[in-house]
Design an enzyme around this catalytic site. Structure first.
Site, PDB file in Angstrom:
ATOM      1  N   SER A  87       0.849  -1.191   0.000  1.00  0.00           N
ATOM      2  CA  SER A  87       0.000   0.000   0.000  1.00  0.00           C
ATOM      3  C   SER A  87       0.882   1.236   0.000  1.00  0.00           C
ATOM      4  O   SER A  87       2.029   1.208   0.486  1.00  0.00           O
ATOM      5  CB  SER A  87      -0.888   0.010   1.245  1.00  0.00           C
ATOM      6  N   TYR A 126      -1.366  -0.979  10.587  1.00  0.00           N
ATOM      7  CA  TYR A 126      -1.574  -1.417   9.199  1.00  0.00           C
ATOM      8  C   TYR A 126      -0.485  -0.849   8.299  1.00  0.00           C
ATOM      9  O   TYR A 126       0.095  -1.568   7.475  1.00  0.00           O
ATOM     10  CB  TYR A 126      -2.945  -0.955   8.722  1.00  0.00           C
ATOM     11  N   LYS A 129       2.378  -2.861   6.055  1.00  0.00           N
ATOM     12  CA  LYS A 129       2.572  -2.679   4.618  1.00  0.00           C
ATOM     13  C   LYS A 129       4.011  -2.252   4.305  1.00  0.00           C
ATOM     14  O   LYS A 129       4.549  -2.583   3.247  1.00  0.00           O
ATOM     15  CB  LYS A 129       1.569  -1.661   4.078  1.00  0.00           C
TER      16      LYS A 129
END
Length: 259
Positions: free
Chosen positions: A150, A163, A167
């Site tokens: 991401s 998160y 990533k």
């Protein structure tokens, strides 16, 4: 839609995690259109059955199957690879797309259980899936692995601290595995999407204000369509990218991920 004239993945077999909707489904569709035999997967059998039926309907003549897989479970990972090889006889391409984000809070507000779940699925399961697929990718003679990271891996989101960190870890995992697997003629690459339509990993992406901010930060002044991720992955999986490994392609500018 009928199969295109250019089939750069003809004869290849691809397996994808979290591929019954969103970016995963779009990638699966593109790989199938380019000639690959595709194994879809998702945690729920209803979603798998729907996606297989949908892809066969949308793309006449494609070879696609599906299997239930929760990537956080060892027996599911093993079965995913086993079923793929059983159905199609080989494995050439692994696309790891599965990811979770159980909370939308800052890094220090993230509970230990949330940390465990995020890294269990987003990072550890991705690495272990490559390990499971490794013998078959070696046997293929020219295997390809693509991780879906991401833009948040480059520009952390203040509401997605853990998160974002997971990533970022995928960017490092791509580099590490590219070095390790190069002698086996297996290439390992990654894509890092900014905000795209139909992304469901976090509810904040559906907020109209967040979407407007994302549009203004992106030079194109729009949110990407999931189909626009698929071409990059198909390229990385093909012989056209035979000299590319250990790289991450941002889609589009990583600055557009900043809130």
């Amino acid at each position: 839609m009928s199969l295109g004239a250019v089939r750069k993945l003809e004869g290849k077999v691809a397996v994808l995690t979290a591929s019954t909707s969103g970016i995963g489904y779009s990638i699966a569709k593109k790989l199938a259109m380019d000639g690959a035999k595709v194994m879809l997967s998702s945690r729920k059998s209803d979603n798998v059955e729907r996606a297989v039926k949908q892809l066969r309907s949308e793309c006449e003549g494609v070879s696609v199957e599906g299997v239930v897989c929760h990537v956080g479970k060892d027996d599911h990972r093993k079965n995913l690879i086993k079923e793929t090889v059983s159905k199609f006889g080989r494995l050439d391409i692994l696309v790891s797309n599965a990811a979770v984000n159980p909370m939308t809070e800052g890094t220090l507000m993230t509970s230990e259980s949330a940390w465990d779940k995020i890294f269990e699925v987003n990072v550890k399961a991705a690495a272990l899936l490559v390990k499971e697929a490794h013998p078959h990718l070696v046997a293929s003679g020219s295997g390809a692995v693509v991780f879906v990271s991401s833009a948040a891996g480059y520009v952390p989101n203040p509401f997605l601290g853990a998160y974002s960190a997971s990533k970022s870890a995928l960017l490092g995992l791509t580099k590490a595995l590219a070095e390790e697997l190069a002698p086996d003629n297996i290439r390992v690459n990654c894509i890092a999407p900014a905000l795209f339509s139909n992304m469901s990993v976090c509810v904040i992406w559906k907020d109209p204000l967040v979407q407007e901010i994302q549009k203004r930060r992106n030079p194109t002044w729009r949110i990407g369509e999931t189909d626009e991720c698929a071409g990059a992955v198909a390229f990385l999986c093909s012989d056209e990218a035979s000299y590319i490994t250990g790289e991450t392609i941002p889609l589009t500018t990583v600055e557009s991920a900043r809130l």
